[in-house]
Design a protein around this motif. Sequence first.
Motif, PDB file in Angstrom:
ATOM      1  N   GLY A   1      27.649  35.267  45.298  1.00 48.43           N
ATOM      2  CA  GLY A   1      26.832  34.512  44.358  1.00 48.43           C
ATOM      3  C   GLY A   1      27.528  34.252  43.038  1.00 48.43           C
ATOM      4  N   ARG A   2      28.870  34.195  43.053  1.00 48.66           N
ATOM      5  CA  ARG A   2      29.630  34.011  41.821  1.00 48.66           C
ATOM      6  C   ARG A   2      30.564  32.810  41.942  1.00 48.66           C
ATOM      7  NH1 ARG A   2      31.710  40.247  41.700  1.00 48.66           N
ATOM      8  NH2 ARG A   2      29.725  41.256  41.225  1.00 48.66           N
ATOM      9  N   ILE A   3      30.794  32.135  40.837  1.00 50.74           N
ATOM     10  CA  ILE A   3      31.816  31.102  40.780  1.00 50.74           C
ATOM     11  C   ILE A   3      33.109  31.796  40.391  1.00 50.74           C
ATOM     12  CG2 ILE A   3      32.597  29.007  39.604  1.00 50.74           C
ATOM     13  CD1 ILE A   3      29.682  28.299  39.148  1.00 50.74           C
ATOM     14  N   LEU A   4      34.087  31.777  41.293  1.00 52.28           N
ATOM     15  CA  LEU A   4      35.310  32.542  41.080  1.00 52.28           C
ATOM     16  C   LEU A   4      36.471  31.701  40.551  1.00 52.28           C
ATOM     17  CD1 LEU A   4      35.143  34.725  44.325  1.00 52.28           C
ATOM     18  CD2 LEU A   4      34.420  35.339  42.007  1.00 52.28           C
ATOM     19  N   PHE A   5      36.446  30.394  40.819  1.00 53.70           N
ATOM     20  CA  PHE A   5      37.547  29.538  40.367  1.00 53.70           C
ATOM     21  C   PHE A   5      37.006  28.204  39.858  1.00 53.70           C
ATOM     22  CE2 PHE A   5      39.534  32.374  43.438  1.00 53.70           C
ATOM     23  CZ  PHE A   5      40.688  32.771  42.759  1.00 53.70           C
ATOM     24  N   GLU A   6      37.686  27.681  38.865  1.00 53.47           N
ATOM     25  CA  GLU A   6      37.406  26.334  38.374  1.00 53.47           C
ATOM     26  C   GLU A   6      38.679  25.504  38.521  1.00 53.47           C
ATOM     27  OE1 GLU A   6      36.169  26.973  34.399  1.00 53.47           O
ATOM     28  OE2 GLU A   6      34.142  27.629  34.942  1.00 53.47           O
ATOM     29  N   ARG A   7      38.551  24.227  38.911  1.00 51.16           N
ATOM     30  CA  ARG A   7      39.715  23.383  39.123  1.00 51.16           C
ATOM     31  C   ARG A   7      40.183  22.767  37.803  1.00 51.16           C
ATOM     32  NH1 ARG A   7      41.386  22.635  44.029  1.00 51.16           N
ATOM     33  NH2 ARG A   7      40.062  23.192  45.813  1.00 51.16           N
ATOM     34  N   ASP A   8      41.503  22.769  37.624  1.00 44.99           N
ATOM     35  CA  ASP A   8      42.089  22.204  36.407  1.00 44.99           C
ATOM     36  C   ASP A   8      43.426  21.569  36.770  1.00 44.99           C
ATOM     37  OD1 ASP A   8      42.844  21.525  33.859  1.00 44.99           O
ATOM     38  OD2 ASP A   8      43.385  23.555  33.251  1.00 44.99           O
TER      39      ASP A   8
ATOM     40  N   ARG B   1      38.824  45.315  40.533  1.00 44.33           N
ATOM     41  CA  ARG B   1      38.155  46.348  41.336  1.00 44.33           C
ATOM     42  C   ARG B   1      38.795  46.489  42.718  1.00 44.33           C
ATOM     43  NH1 ARG B   1      33.411  44.138  38.955  1.00 44.33           N
ATOM     44  NH2 ARG B   1      32.846  43.044  40.878  1.00 44.33           N
ATOM     45  N   LEU B   2      39.550  45.474  43.131  1.00 43.38           N
ATOM     46  CA  LEU B   2      40.204  45.535  44.438  1.00 43.38           C
ATOM     47  C   LEU B   2      41.524  46.305  44.415  1.00 43.38           C
ATOM     48  CD1 LEU B   2      39.644  41.863  45.667  1.00 43.38           C
ATOM     49  CD2 LEU B   2      38.481  43.919  46.495  1.00 43.38           C
ATOM     50  N   ASP B   3      41.990  46.679  43.213  1.00 42.67           N
ATOM     51  CA  ASP B   3      43.288  47.368  43.118  1.00 42.67           C
ATOM     52  C   ASP B   3      43.335  48.604  43.996  1.00 42.67           C
ATOM     53  OD1 ASP B   3      44.395  45.538  41.396  1.00 42.67           O
ATOM     54  OD2 ASP B   3      43.875  46.660  39.589  1.00 42.67           O
TER      55      ASP B   3
ATOM     56  N   VAL C   1      41.763  27.802  38.365  1.00 37.67           N
ATOM     57  CA  VAL C   1      41.742  28.715  37.220  1.00 37.67           C
ATOM     58  C   VAL C   1      40.690  29.790  37.477  1.00 37.67           C
ATOM     59  CG1 VAL C   1      41.384  28.927  34.739  1.00 37.67           C
ATOM     60  CG2 VAL C   1      42.416  26.846  35.691  1.00 37.67           C
ATOM     61  N   PRO C   2      41.085  31.067  37.544  1.00 35.96           N
ATOM     62  CA  PRO C   2      40.107  32.123  37.827  1.00 35.96           C
ATOM     63  C   PRO C   2      39.128  32.316  36.683  1.00 35.96           C
ATOM     64  CG  PRO C   2      42.245  33.071  37.287  1.00 35.96           C
ATOM     65  CD  PRO C   2      42.451  31.590  37.392  1.00 35.96           C
ATOM     66  N   THR C   3      37.875  32.535  37.026  1.00 34.23           N
ATOM     67  CA  THR C   3      36.846  32.833  36.029  1.00 34.23           C
ATOM     68  C   THR C   3      36.898  34.320  35.689  1.00 34.23           C
ATOM     69  OG1 THR C   3      35.176  33.299  37.716  1.00 34.23           O
ATOM     70  CG2 THR C   3      35.383  31.005  36.971  1.00 34.23           C
ATOM     71  N   ASP C   4      36.107  34.710  34.687  1.00 34.68           N
ATOM     72  CA  ASP C   4      36.029  36.135  34.328  1.00 34.68           C
ATOM     73  C   ASP C   4      35.527  36.964  35.506  1.00 34.68           C
ATOM     74  OD1 ASP C   4      36.919  35.613  31.799  1.00 34.68           O
ATOM     75  OD2 ASP C   4      34.919  35.552  30.889  1.00 34.68           O
ATOM     76  N   GLU C   5      34.585  36.392  36.292  1.00 37.58           N
ATOM     77  CA  GLU C   5      34.064  37.108  37.459  1.00 37.58           C
ATOM     78  C   GLU C   5      35.167  37.372  38.478  1.00 37.58           C
ATOM     79  OE1 GLU C   5      32.684  34.533  36.080  1.00 37.58           O
ATOM     80  OE2 GLU C   5      30.643  35.124  35.507  1.00 37.58           O
ATOM     81  N   ALA C   6      36.074  36.389  38.659  1.00 40.71           N
ATOM     82  CA  ALA C   6      37.183  36.576  39.594  1.00 40.71           C
ATOM     83  C   ALA C   6      38.125  37.666  39.108  1.00 40.71           C
ATOM     84  CB  ALA C   6      37.949  35.260  39.762  1.00 40.71           C
ATOM     85  N   ALA C   7      38.417  37.661  37.800  1.00 43.02           N
ATOM     86  CA  ALA C   7      39.324  38.675  37.243  1.00 43.02           C
ATOM     87  C   ALA C   7      38.737  40.068  37.389  1.00 43.02           C
ATOM     88  CB  ALA C   7      39.615  38.359  35.774  1.00 43.02           C
TER      89      ALA C   7
ATOM     90  N   ARG D   1      43.071  37.472  46.088  1.00 43.50           N
ATOM     91  CA  ARG D   1      44.250  38.004  45.397  1.00 43.50           C
ATOM     92  C   ARG D   1      45.426  37.040  45.482  1.00 43.50           C
ATOM     93  NH1 ARG D   1      45.713  44.025  44.212  1.00 43.50           N
ATOM     94  NH2 ARG D   1      43.861  43.494  43.020  1.00 43.50           N
ATOM     95  N   ALA D   2      45.621  36.425  46.629  1.00 43.34           N
ATOM     96  CA  ALA D   2      46.733  35.494  46.801  1.00 43.34           C
ATOM     97  C   ALA D   2      46.588  34.278  45.888  1.00 43.34           C
ATOM     98  CB  ALA D   2      46.827  35.052  48.262  1.00 43.34           C
ATOM     99  N   VAL D   3      45.372  33.740  45.777  1.00 41.02           N
ATOM    100  CA  VAL D   3      45.147  32.588  44.902  1.00 41.02           C
ATOM    101  C   VAL D   3      45.292  32.999  43.441  1.00 41.02           C
ATOM    102  CG1 VAL D   3      43.491  30.842  44.164  1.00 41.02           C
ATOM    103  CG2 VAL D   3      43.686  31.406  46.587  1.00 41.02           C
ATOM    104  N   MET D   4      44.819  34.212  43.084  1.00 38.27           N
ATOM    105  CA  MET D   4      44.948  34.702  41.713  1.00 38.27           C
ATOM    106  C   MET D   4      46.416  34.769  41.304  1.00 38.27           C
ATOM    107  SD  MET D   4      41.998  35.628  40.149  1.00 38.27           S
ATOM    108  CE  MET D   4      42.386  37.002  39.078  1.00 38.27           C
ATOM    109  N   GLU D   5      47.262  35.207  42.223  1.00 35.57           N
ATOM    110  CA  GLU D   5      48.660  35.414  41.895  1.00 35.57           C
ATOM    111  C   GLU D   5      49.493  34.141  41.997  1.00 35.57           C
ATOM    112  OE1 GLU D   5      50.002  38.577  44.385  1.00 35.57           O
ATOM    113  OE2 GLU D   5      48.983  40.125  43.219  1.00 35.57           O
ATOM    114  N   SER D   6      49.108  33.227  42.900  1.00 32.61           N
ATOM    115  CA  SER D   6      49.925  32.024  43.110  1.00 32.61           C
ATOM    116  C   SER D   6      49.383  30.794  42.387  1.00 32.61           C
ATOM    117  CB  SER D   6      50.035  31.723  44.610  1.00 32.61           C
ATOM    118  OG  SER D   6      48.757  31.493  45.174  1.00 32.61           O
ATOM    119  N   GLY D   7      48.083  30.738  42.139  1.00 33.43           N
ATOM    120  CA  GLY D   7      47.502  29.640  41.363  1.00 33.43           C
ATOM    121  C   GLY D   7      46.994  28.469  42.162  1.00 33.43           C
ATOM    122  N   THR D   8      47.394  28.329  43.449  1.00 32.49           N
ATOM    123  CA  THR D   8      46.910  27.233  44.283  1.00 32.49           C
ATOM    124  C   THR D   8      46.635  27.759  45.686  1.00 32.49           C
ATOM    125  OG1 THR D   8      49.089  26.534  45.093  1.00 32.49           O
ATOM    126  CG2 THR D   8      48.342  25.595  43.000  1.00 32.49           C
ATOM    127  N   THR D   9      45.739  27.078  46.392  1.00 33.66           N
ATOM    128  CA  THR D   9      45.451  27.470  47.772  1.00 33.66           C
ATOM    129  C   THR D   9      46.643  27.183  48.681  1.00 33.66           C
ATOM    130  OG1 THR D   9      44.386  25.316  48.132  1.00 33.66           O
ATOM    131  CG2 THR D   9      42.956  27.173  47.557  1.00 33.66           C
TER     132      THR D   9
END
Length: 302
Positions: free
Chosen positions: A50-57, A73-75, A62-68, A16-24
């Motif tokens: 077993g999912r790729i959650l982020f791609e580097r750009d 679901r974590l809400d 950048v979050p993938t659809d699986e991450a979103a 959640r922190a990476v999703m909201e802030s954009g960087t580790t």
Amino acid sequence: MTQKIWHSLPEYQALRAVMESGTTAKAAIRLGLSQSAVSRSITSLESRTGRILFERDGGRLVPTDEAAQLNRRLDSLFDALIAIDGPTTPARETLRLTAPPTYAHRFLVAHITSFLKANPHYFISMEVSPSDEVIRGILEGRFDLGVSGVELSRDGVRLTPYRRASAVCVMPTDHPLAGKATIRPQDLHGEPLITLTHRHARRAQLDQVFLAARSQPRLVAEVSTSCAAVDLARAGLGLAVVNPFPVYHYRSNDVVFRAFDCDLTYRSYFVTHDNRPLPAIARAFMRHLRLHTPNDPFSQKA
């Protein structure tokens, strides 16, 4: 033997922190951890699910659809944690809401009132905007929730179906066609007609309906909202073919709505950002609308 499923709160917090802030790096500051600890949590979560959650750009994650999807679901989990650890007096949360004029003035105002009376610790800031601005505002992060009847699909924007409706013909109660249960396109041949302007996709679709039926209504006015079309019909200027939701709920006694025999289907949507967590107040308001939207003969839950 059934494999045991386990969960890691630090991993979910890192996601959640990476999703909201954009960087580790920014996520690490937010969580009070080292950047490597956040990276390990993300790597562990990807390995475990077993999912790729982020791609580097360009240095950003950048979050993938699986991450979103996982983040959405974590809400409920984080809402529960806030309820457990948060203050006994609820914080005053703000919902940044946007909607086109017909939804805002003829529908949302009453529901905002009942919602805030039931939840006095909440605050709503609503902006009235054209449908394309509703989408843009959500995409740019200026609003948490939008309500719209236009299917403008954009990357990063999520449209959640809310209502589905069929076209209706609106006219004064004393109009000769008011006695018919269903109005056909042929019935409007030569009749004065009020339509939406050409910037609306529905205008072109309605024109095709009349063309296919070889019916030629007499166009007397164009307007930008269904609300204005109904008001002009009420004033006796002509008939209008519109989406009945939500104007049907605020009709006056001097107009009637009749089913219009065509394939036009209208949908209303909740508009949210696809890659940002949906605030609890936005989810609460969506539930409030679903629970308290009155039934009508021309629209149903989507």
